[in-house]
Design a protein around this motif. Sequence first.
Motif, PDB file in Angstrom:
ATOM      1  N   ASP A 186     -10.953 -66.395 -45.601  1.00  0.00           N
ATOM      2  CA  ASP A 186     -10.204 -65.260 -45.055  1.00  0.00           C
ATOM      3  C   ASP A 186      -8.730 -65.607 -44.879  1.00  0.00           C
ATOM      4  O   ASP A 186      -7.846 -64.783 -45.165  1.00  0.00           O
ATOM      5  CB  ASP A 186     -10.802 -64.832 -43.714  1.00  0.00           C
ATOM      6  CG  ASP A 186     -12.149 -64.151 -43.887  1.00  0.00           C
ATOM      7  OD1 ASP A 186     -12.524 -63.853 -45.034  1.00  0.00           O
ATOM      8  OD2 ASP A 186     -12.830 -63.931 -42.861  1.00  0.00           O
ATOM      9  N   LYS A 187      -8.474 -66.820 -44.436  1.00  0.00           N
ATOM     10  CA  LYS A 187      -7.084 -67.238 -44.257  1.00  0.00           C
ATOM     11  C   LYS A 187      -6.342 -67.228 -45.580  1.00  0.00           C
ATOM     12  O   LYS A 187      -5.209 -66.730 -45.672  1.00  0.00           O
ATOM     13  CB  LYS A 187      -7.037 -68.644 -43.644  1.00  0.00           C
ATOM     14  CG  LYS A 187      -5.616 -69.160 -43.416  1.00  0.00           C
ATOM     15  CD  LYS A 187      -5.622 -70.533 -42.763  1.00  0.00           C
ATOM     16  CE  LYS A 187      -4.201 -71.029 -42.545  1.00  0.00           C
ATOM     17  NZ  LYS A 187      -4.182 -72.373 -41.883  1.00  0.00           N
ATOM     18  N   GLU A 188      -6.961 -67.742 -46.624  1.00  0.00           N
ATOM     19  CA  GLU A 188      -6.327 -67.778 -47.937  1.00  0.00           C
ATOM     20  C   GLU A 188      -6.113 -66.374 -48.489  1.00  0.00           C
ATOM     21  O   GLU A 188      -5.054 -66.077 -49.055  1.00  0.00           O
ATOM     22  CB  GLU A 188      -7.174 -68.603 -48.908  1.00  0.00           C
ATOM     23  CG  GLU A 188      -7.167 -70.102 -48.623  1.00  0.00           C
ATOM     24  CD  GLU A 188      -8.046 -70.883 -49.569  1.00  0.00           C
ATOM     25  OE1 GLU A 188      -8.653 -70.257 -50.481  1.00  0.00           O
ATOM     26  OE2 GLU A 188      -8.152 -72.114 -49.407  1.00  0.00           O
ATOM     27  N   PHE A 189      -7.105 -65.507 -48.305  1.00  0.00           N
ATOM     28  CA  PHE A 189      -6.986 -64.148 -48.839  1.00  0.00           C
ATOM     29  C   PHE A 189      -5.807 -63.420 -48.211  1.00  0.00           C
ATOM     30  O   PHE A 189      -4.956 -62.865 -48.920  1.00  0.00           O
ATOM     31  CB  PHE A 189      -8.269 -63.349 -48.600  1.00  0.00           C
ATOM     32  CG  PHE A 189      -8.157 -61.917 -49.027  1.00  0.00           C
ATOM     33  CD1 PHE A 189      -8.372 -61.566 -50.348  1.00  0.00           C
ATOM     34  CD2 PHE A 189      -7.813 -60.919 -48.111  1.00  0.00           C
ATOM     35  CE1 PHE A 189      -8.248 -60.245 -50.766  1.00  0.00           C
ATOM     36  CE2 PHE A 189      -7.674 -59.598 -48.518  1.00  0.00           C
ATOM     37  CZ  PHE A 189      -7.897 -59.267 -49.847  1.00  0.00           C
ATOM     38  N   TRP A 190      -5.742 -63.379 -46.883  1.00  0.00           N
ATOM     39  CA  TRP A 190      -4.692 -62.614 -46.223  1.00  0.00           C
ATOM     40  C   TRP A 190      -3.328 -63.257 -46.405  1.00  0.00           C
ATOM     41  O   TRP A 190      -2.311 -62.541 -46.526  1.00  0.00           O
ATOM     42  CB  TRP A 190      -5.019 -62.419 -44.749  1.00  0.00           C
ATOM     43  CG  TRP A 190      -6.215 -61.541 -44.544  1.00  0.00           C
ATOM     44  CD1 TRP A 190      -7.429 -61.895 -44.041  1.00  0.00           C
ATOM     45  CD2 TRP A 190      -6.321 -60.145 -44.884  1.00  0.00           C
ATOM     46  NE1 TRP A 190      -8.281 -60.832 -44.035  1.00  0.00           N
ATOM     47  CE2 TRP A 190      -7.636 -59.738 -44.549  1.00  0.00           C
ATOM     48  CE3 TRP A 190      -5.444 -59.220 -45.434  1.00  0.00           C
ATOM     49  CZ2 TRP A 190      -8.073 -58.430 -44.742  1.00  0.00           C
ATOM     50  CZ3 TRP A 190      -5.881 -57.917 -45.631  1.00  0.00           C
ATOM     51  CH2 TRP A 190      -7.179 -57.535 -45.286  1.00  0.00           C
ATOM     52  N   THR A 191      -3.280 -64.574 -46.465  1.00  0.00           N
ATOM     53  CA  THR A 191      -2.006 -65.248 -46.737  1.00  0.00           C
ATOM     54  C   THR A 191      -1.507 -64.904 -48.135  1.00  0.00           C
ATOM     55  O   THR A 191      -0.323 -64.601 -48.333  1.00  0.00           O
ATOM     56  CB  THR A 191      -2.158 -66.773 -46.595  1.00  0.00           C
ATOM     57  OG1 THR A 191      -2.558 -67.087 -45.249  1.00  0.00           O
ATOM     58  CG2 THR A 191      -0.849 -67.488 -46.907  1.00  0.00           C
ATOM     59  N   ASN A 192      -2.406 -64.944 -49.103  1.00  0.00           N
ATOM     60  CA  ASN A 192      -2.034 -64.618 -50.479  1.00  0.00           C
ATOM     61  C   ASN A 192      -1.621 -63.150 -50.625  1.00  0.00           C
ATOM     62  O   ASN A 192      -0.718 -62.824 -51.404  1.00  0.00           O
ATOM     63  CB  ASN A 192      -3.184 -64.933 -51.430  1.00  0.00           C
ATOM     64  CG  ASN A 192      -3.443 -66.416 -51.575  1.00  0.00           C
ATOM     65  OD1 ASN A 192      -2.572 -67.243 -51.293  1.00  0.00           O
ATOM     66  ND2 ASN A 192      -4.642 -66.779 -51.996  1.00  0.00           N
ATOM     67  N   ASP A 216      -1.578 -58.066 -58.568  1.00  0.00           N
ATOM     68  CA  ASP A 216      -1.139 -59.465 -58.620  1.00  0.00           C
ATOM     69  C   ASP A 216      -2.174 -60.365 -57.945  1.00  0.00           C
ATOM     70  O   ASP A 216      -2.565 -61.415 -58.475  1.00  0.00           O
ATOM     71  CB  ASP A 216       0.215 -59.568 -57.919  1.00  0.00           C
ATOM     72  CG  ASP A 216       0.901 -60.914 -58.148  1.00  0.00           C
ATOM     73  OD1 ASP A 216       0.301 -61.802 -58.786  1.00  0.00           O
ATOM     74  OD2 ASP A 216       2.047 -61.078 -57.686  1.00  0.00           O
ATOM     75  N   LEU A 217      -2.634 -59.925 -56.779  1.00  0.00           N
ATOM     76  CA  LEU A 217      -3.577 -60.722 -55.989  1.00  0.00           C
ATOM     77  C   LEU A 217      -4.919 -60.885 -56.679  1.00  0.00           C
ATOM     78  O   LEU A 217      -5.543 -61.946 -56.618  1.00  0.00           O
ATOM     79  CB  LEU A 217      -3.774 -60.051 -54.628  1.00  0.00           C
ATOM     80  CG  LEU A 217      -4.785 -60.684 -53.662  1.00  0.00           C
ATOM     81  CD1 LEU A 217      -4.270 -62.022 -53.154  1.00  0.00           C
ATOM     82  CD2 LEU A 217      -5.058 -59.736 -52.498  1.00  0.00           C
TER      83      LEU A 217
END
Length: 284
Positions: free
Chosen positions: A263-269, A185-186
């Motif tokens: 990095d914030k967007e990746f781990w949040t997503n 999904d990601l």
Amino acid sequence: MPIEQISSTSSYLLANGERKETSGKEGFLSMLRQFNAENAQGYAEGKGRTSGSPNLSVNWWPERFETGTEYSAKKLGLSVDDMKAKFANIIERAEAEGGFSDPKTFLKSLSSEDRDFLRIVQGHADPVSDKALEAFTEEAALNFILPPGAQGDWDGDGLYQIGRADTFRFPSNHTPQHVKDAWEDLTKDMSNGEKMLAEGRFLISVLSVNIDSGKTQVNWPGDEGWSNPYSNPAYDYREHALGRLEWNEHIKGQLPEGQYQRDKEFWTNFIEALDRHQPSEQLA
């Protein structure tokens, strides 16, 4: 693309010289039977091929592993379809001759031409002599006769041994299904290059648990102290992502422009994708 380049950070994990066996033969065969015996035999039964075609199904050569096929085929002087058909023939022989139970012996039985064919498809530079085969682990030998996409981390050490190369992949064949679904999904809209970079983010945990800061010692694949944190069936991937977000905030001021936000967007997503695919019994 050479197998060593599947992950952008996999070069840290390439081991040179003799590699220790990480499991006995019986243990290896037990894990093989548990996960891939049916899939491997499916090639010879026609389950791994497209209808009416001798070529391996796209299910076994997914898009992320298609990057190097044209390069390999050109080097072999074959079309991509002919290359896949030749690979399918070797797999059929492996099934008929017990190659999935004893892959090292099967590889030794192949002609130098067939060994060289596999070497090129797998992206290896060195010739596959009998002496070289002696250094293969059982996992390395099995993966050498399986096409990219059907290979596995059979001993659970967190690495895919393919011939003489060790590489990290995420998710692996041991990763829980809901995490695999969240990953799909990601990454569904990512390019192959973006997926490789995303995959490399999970290598950090493997490297960190194998560094003894007190002794400034690093455990490498095959060392007695080598550990795979993802081998724990109860490993909490959501907690891992939350920890990466927390660390990202902690070092925010030290990061190059743009990296903090990426990095914030990746781990949040990733956390959001995990929540969407979390098994219902774990949500209760």
